[in-house]
Design a protein around this motif. Structure first.
Motif, mmCIF file in Angstrom:
data_model
loop_
_atom_site.group_PDB
_atom_site.id
_atom_site.type_symbol
_atom_site.label_atom_id
_atom_site.label_comp_id
_atom_site.label_asym_id
_atom_site.label_seq_id
_atom_site.Cartn_x
_atom_site.Cartn_y
_atom_site.Cartn_z
ATOM 1 N N LEU A 180 0.845 -1.188 0.000
ATOM 2 C CA LEU A 180 0.000 0.000 0.000
ATOM 3 C C LEU A 180 0.883 1.240 0.000
ATOM 4 O O LEU A 180 1.709 1.423 0.902
ATOM 5 N N ARG A 181 0.693 2.105 -1.001
ATOM 6 C CA ARG A 181 1.521 3.310 -1.117
ATOM 7 C C ARG A 181 0.638 4.537 -1.279
ATOM 8 O O ARG A 181 -0.346 4.531 -2.019
ATOM 9 N N ALA A 182 1.008 5.574 -0.552
ATOM 10 C CA ALA A 182 0.221 6.805 -0.528
ATOM 11 C C ALA A 182 -0.003 7.339 -1.937
ATOM 12 O O ALA A 182 0.915 7.336 -2.771
ATOM 13 N N GLY A 183 -1.223 7.772 -2.221
ATOM 14 C CA GLY A 183 -1.561 8.343 -3.516
ATOM 15 C C GLY A 183 -2.022 7.337 -4.530
ATOM 16 O O GLY A 183 -2.663 7.708 -5.526
ATOM 17 N N GLU A 184 -1.730 6.056 -4.307
ATOM 18 C CA GLU A 184 -2.197 5.018 -5.230
ATOM 19 C C GLU A 184 -3.624 4.592 -4.849
ATOM 20 O O GLU A 184 -4.113 4.904 -3.763
ATOM 21 N N THR A 185 -4.279 3.869 -5.755
ATOM 22 C CA THR A 185 -5.641 3.402 -5.490
ATOM 23 C C THR A 185 -5.614 1.967 -4.987
ATOM 24 O O THR A 185 -4.963 1.103 -5.578
ATOM 25 N N ALA A 186 -6.304 1.725 -3.880
ATOM 26 C CA ALA A 186 -6.401 0.382 -3.310
ATOM 27 C C ALA A 186 -7.834 -0.121 -3.445
ATOM 28 O O ALA A 186 -8.781 0.671 -3.488
ATOM 29 N N LYS A 187 -7.988 -1.437 -3.500
ATOM 30 C CA LYS A 187 -9.324 -2.037 -3.559
ATOM 31 C C LYS A 187 -9.412 -3.127 -2.491
ATOM 32 O O LYS A 187 -8.581 -4.033 -2.450
ATOM 33 N N PHE A 188 -10.420 -3.007 -1.638
ATOM 34 C CA PHE A 188 -10.691 -4.005 -0.610
ATOM 35 C C PHE A 188 -12.126 -4.502 -0.769
ATOM 36 O O PHE A 188 -12.996 -3.762 -1.226
ATOM 37 N N ARG A 189 -12.365 -5.742 -0.371
ATOM 38 C CA ARG A 189 -13.715 -6.306 -0.392
ATOM 39 C C ARG A 189 -14.061 -6.812 1.005
ATOM 40 O O ARG A 189 -13.222 -7.398 1.687
ATOM 41 N N PHE A 190 -15.295 -6.573 1.429
ATOM 42 C CA PHE A 190 -15.789 -7.140 2.677
ATOM 43 C C PHE A 190 -16.836 -8.205 2.363
ATOM 44 O O PHE A 190 -17.639 -8.048 1.445
ATOM 45 N N GLN A 191 -16.799 -9.274 3.161
ATOM 46 C CA GLN A 191 -17.794 -10.315 2.983
ATOM 47 C C GLN A 191 -18.210 -10.870 4.340
ATOM 48 O O GLN A 191 -17.468 -10.790 5.325
ATOM 49 N N LEU A 192 -19.423 -11.412 4.372
ATOM 50 C CA LEU A 192 -19.971 -12.016 5.583
ATOM 51 C C LEU A 192 -20.338 -13.456 5.267
ATOM 52 O O LEU A 192 -21.166 -13.714 4.382
ATOM 53 N N ASP A 193 -19.685 -14.382 5.963
ATOM 54 C CA ASP A 193 -19.889 -15.819 5.724
ATOM 55 C C ASP A 193 -19.754 -16.153 4.232
ATOM 56 O O ASP A 193 -20.541 -16.928 3.671
ATOM 57 N N GLY A 194 -18.769 -15.533 3.588
ATOM 58 C CA GLY A 194 -18.456 -15.837 2.197
ATOM 59 C C GLY A 194 -19.224 -15.051 1.164
ATOM 60 O O GLY A 194 -18.951 -15.171 -0.035
#
Length: 271
Positions: A180-194
């Motif tokens: 993770l680097r400042a200024g770049e775009t990150a993508k995270f996903r959240f899930q519940l029980d898959g």
């Protein structure tokens, strides 16, 4: 202290950390997120504190820490030292790649009636199953599932340790958590029980609250696919938190209800 009692204390501590007032946070913080050495080691500090990443309240019991290695194998971590205001765990990283360090618990609370008298209980799923006697009636219970984690890489990035378990509230880091680097775009996903969690809020809090005098919480929300793409903020260490349902009921909740909490620590590096 036997193993069952230790697990019960751990689960209760994790549950109280997650759903207590936001002034106190539980966290695990690695000495570094990326180790570049032939013989790689990392030290994990754990605490429950009012000041984020400050040792100002009490240690986090780290008996239940597990480590998932670059090949996806998960084993218990041993050797944690419990201090007055923090716990410390030294981990050897024998394989090159990324490791997930996690604490996961299921805390159960509720009540039952026996011979017309109401009795209350609280503990882990295993201890509660043994505590409720035969002949108990009107059994009511609710469960809190808590996951706390961080990530460390030895020499090269890998993804074997990042696969979700499909149980509880989980972060699926589409962008590698140690890249993770400042200024770049990150993508995270959240899930519940898959299953993906659409329109789900979570937040990031940078270290240094003590010196800023303000929390500077960054609030984010997933899209219809349960994913959030966002520009990474300035370099620092960050604490991520989320809970489900978003509006937590007071007390034990409805009988049979389940509550979930997730938290993690990350480093965001300069560009």
């Amino acid at each position: 202290m036997n193993h069952l009692v230790k697990k019960t204390i751990l689960s209760l501590a994790l549950a109280s950390v997650s759903f207590a007032a936001s002034a106190h946070r539980g966290w695990m913080l690695p000495s570094t997120g990326f180790v570049e050495k032939e013989e790689a080691w990392v030290t994990i500090d754990g605490a429950i504190s009012e000041g984020l990443f400050e040792f100002d309240h009490m240690p986090l019991r780290m008996d239940g820490v597990t480590v998932t290695d670059p090949d996806g194998a998960t084993t218990p971590a041993t050797g944690a030292v419990l201090g007055k205001v923090r716990s410390t765990l030294d981990l050897r990283l024998p394989k090159d790649g990324t490791y997930r360090i996690a604490m996961v618990s299921n805390n159960v609370m509720g009540s039952y009636k026996l011979n017309g008298e109401e009795k209350r209980f609280r503990g882990t799923e295993q201890s509660v199953a043994k505590e409720i006697p035969a002949g108990a009636t009107d059994v009511k219970k609710s469960t809190t599932h808590t996951r706390m984690e961080t990530f460390v890489t030895a020499n090269k990035l890998s993804t074997g340790a990042l696969k979700p378990s499909g149980e509880g509230l989980e972060l699926v880091p589409v962008t590698h958590p140690n890249d993770l680097r400042a200024g770049e775009t990150a993508k995270f996903r959240f899930q519940l029980d898959g299953k993906p969690l659409p329109n789900f809020p979570f937040s990031l809090v940078p270290a240094g609250v003590k010196f800023r005098g303000t929390i500077n919480e960054i609030r984010l929300t997933t899209d219809a696919k349960g994913e959030a793409s966002f520009k990474l903020p300035e370099p620092n260490r960050y604490w991520m938190s989320a809970k489900y349902p978003v509006e937590q009921p007071k007390g034990p909740g409805e009988p049979g209800s389940r509550r979930y909490a997730y938290s993690a620590t990350f480093e965001i590096l300069p560009e």
